[in-house]
Design a protein around this motif. Structure first.
Motif, mmCIF file in Angstrom:
data_model
loop_
_atom_site.group_PDB
_atom_site.id
_atom_site.type_symbol
_atom_site.label_atom_id
_atom_site.label_comp_id
_atom_site.label_asym_id
_atom_site.label_seq_id
_atom_site.Cartn_x
_atom_site.Cartn_y
_atom_site.Cartn_z
ATOM 1 N N GLU A 1 -2.262 -25.780 29.618
ATOM 2 C CA GLU A 1 -2.552 -27.163 30.013
ATOM 3 C C GLU A 1 -2.452 -27.276 31.531
ATOM 4 O OE1 GLU A 1 -3.209 -30.393 29.078
ATOM 5 O OE2 GLU A 1 -3.851 -29.608 27.146
ATOM 6 N N SER B 1 -1.275 -29.612 34.241
ATOM 7 C CA SER B 1 -0.486 -30.850 34.238
ATOM 8 C C SER B 1 -1.087 -31.918 35.161
ATOM 9 C CB SER B 1 0.967 -30.564 34.609
ATOM 10 O OG SER B 1 1.012 -30.030 35.906
ATOM 11 N N LYS C 1 -4.491 -33.554 32.429
ATOM 12 C CA LYS C 1 -4.102 -33.313 31.038
ATOM 13 C C LYS C 1 -5.277 -33.506 30.081
ATOM 14 C CE LYS C 1 0.657 -34.363 31.931
ATOM 15 N NZ LYS C 1 1.809 -35.203 31.730
ATOM 16 N N SER C 2 -5.306 -32.653 29.068
ATOM 17 C CA SER C 2 -6.439 -32.681 28.144
ATOM 18 C C SER C 2 -6.317 -33.847 27.151
ATOM 19 C CB SER C 2 -6.517 -31.365 27.374
ATOM 20 O OG SER C 2 -5.422 -31.298 26.482
ATOM 21 N N GLN C 3 -7.442 -34.195 26.577
ATOM 22 C CA GLN C 3 -7.491 -35.205 25.539
ATOM 23 C C GLN C 3 -6.622 -34.763 24.360
ATOM 24 O OE1 GLN C 3 -8.945 -37.896 26.616
ATOM 25 N NE2 GLN C 3 -8.139 -38.819 24.737
ATOM 26 N N MET D 1 -2.965 -35.527 24.911
ATOM 27 C CA MET D 1 -2.715 -36.976 24.736
ATOM 28 C C MET D 1 -2.624 -37.323 23.252
ATOM 29 S SD MET D 1 -2.715 -37.977 27.771
ATOM 30 C CE MET D 1 -3.297 -37.474 29.354
ATOM 31 N N GLN D 2 -3.468 -36.652 22.492
ATOM 32 C CA GLN D 2 -3.527 -36.946 21.058
ATOM 33 C C GLN D 2 -2.326 -36.319 20.331
ATOM 34 O OE1 GLN D 2 -7.045 -35.158 19.322
ATOM 35 N NE2 GLN D 2 -6.029 -35.127 17.321
ATOM 36 N N ASN E 1 0.659 -35.232 21.698
ATOM 37 C CA ASN E 1 1.983 -35.679 22.155
ATOM 38 C C ASN E 1 1.820 -36.989 22.926
ATOM 39 O OD1 ASN E 1 4.622 -35.951 22.896
ATOM 40 N ND2 ASN E 1 4.756 -34.042 24.072
ATOM 41 N N PRO E 2 1.411 -38.060 22.189
ATOM 42 C CA PRO E 2 1.117 -39.323 22.873
ATOM 43 C C PRO E 2 2.362 -39.958 23.498
ATOM 44 C CG PRO E 2 1.032 -39.618 20.484
ATOM 45 C CD PRO E 2 1.227 -38.154 20.737
ATOM 46 N N LYS F 1 3.468 -36.801 26.384
ATOM 47 C CA LYS F 1 2.320 -36.143 27.044
ATOM 48 C C LYS F 1 2.758 -34.881 27.779
ATOM 49 C CE LYS F 1 0.212 -40.694 27.694
ATOM 50 N NZ LYS F 1 1.361 -41.516 27.273
ATOM 51 N N LYS F 2 3.660 -34.121 27.143
ATOM 52 C CA LYS F 2 4.182 -32.907 27.773
ATOM 53 C C LYS F 2 3.993 -31.702 26.865
ATOM 54 C CE LYS F 2 7.600 -34.921 30.801
ATOM 55 N NZ LYS F 2 8.965 -34.922 31.259
#
Ligand SMILES: N[C@@H](CCC(=O)N[C@@H](CS)C(=O)NCC(=O)O)C(=O)O
Length: 221
Positions: free
Chosen positions: A28, A30, A33-35, A38-39, A41-42, A45-46
């Protein structure tokens, strides 16, 4: 923080490799950040996130336990006995909260602040050393760490690149005279080829650590 240091040893990968579980690794960025992140680890986001059969699991310590419970084959990351397991969890959280954090602070500070951080880290390392001597009264040998349990993985993550950490911080962190047990443990772990495969060579570590040190020192004035 702690991130720049944690990046050096991927605990989740170490556990998957120790158990021989095939996986696909996706890096990833940082800053972009990829979609998918986000999906998966909403909330934070880590990374790391483990996606198993399409289902995401976040937080490294939770992922490690999930791996151990899902793939029960040896080596077990946690002992079967409930009391032994509780003890391993206790020390796992000590390493992650106290030692990781302490090493990060020493690497990202200088002058008096660094002296104080090193003093505090040493106190914690001494406690850990003394307590672990009760578990391994004769020091740690390569045979004992072959299986890479949870504490082995975390000790690798904290101290395996200690020479690079010391070079960047400019202070001695892992002193065999002061912390003989941790030193024998790290030395045994560093001899395993599966650990050597996971930890980048010294040259590959010094640069990223220096970057973390410089950016942190720069941003704190
Ligand atoms: N407690 C989390 C920490 C995760 C964490 O700090 N991840 C860092 C990478 S080492 C990250 O994704 N940083 C990107 C960001 O904070 O935006 C865990 O152990 O999984």
């Amino acid at each position: 923080m702690g991130c720049g240091l944690a990046l050096l040893l991927k605990r989740v990968e170490a556990a998957l490799r120790a158990k021989g579980i095939p996986y696909e690794y996706i890096e990833e960025d940082s800053s972009n950040k990829s979609q998918a992140l986000m999906q998966y680890n909403p909330v934070h986001k880590k990374v790391p996130v483990l996606v198993h059969n399409g289902k995401p699991i976040a937080e490294s310590s939770i992922i490690l336990e999930y791996i151990d419970e899902t793939w029960e084959q040896a080596p077990r990351l946690l002992p079967d006995d409930t009391y032994e397991r509780a003890k391993v969890r206790f020390w796992a959280s000590f390493i992650q909260q106290q030692l990781f954090e302490g090493v990060s602070q020493v690497i990202t500070s200088d002058g008096e602040t660094q002296e104080k951080a090193m003093g505090e880290l040493l106190e914690k390392m001494n406690i850990f050393d003394e307590e672990m001597k009760k578990l391994f009264p004769n020091g740690v040998s390569v045979t004992e760490v072959q299986n890479l349990g949870l504490l082995d993985i975390l000790v690798v993550a904290a101290f395996s690149p200690y020479k690079a950490q010391e070079e960047v911080a400019g202070v001695k962190i892992l002193d065999p005279e002061k912390n003989s047990l941790i030193f024998s443990w790290v030395t045994a772990l560093n001899q395993l080829s599966k650990v050597q495969d996971l930890v980048p060579p010294l040259d590959g570590i010094v640069g990223p650590l220096q970057f973390v040190r410089k950016t942190t020192l720069g941003s704190s004035g």
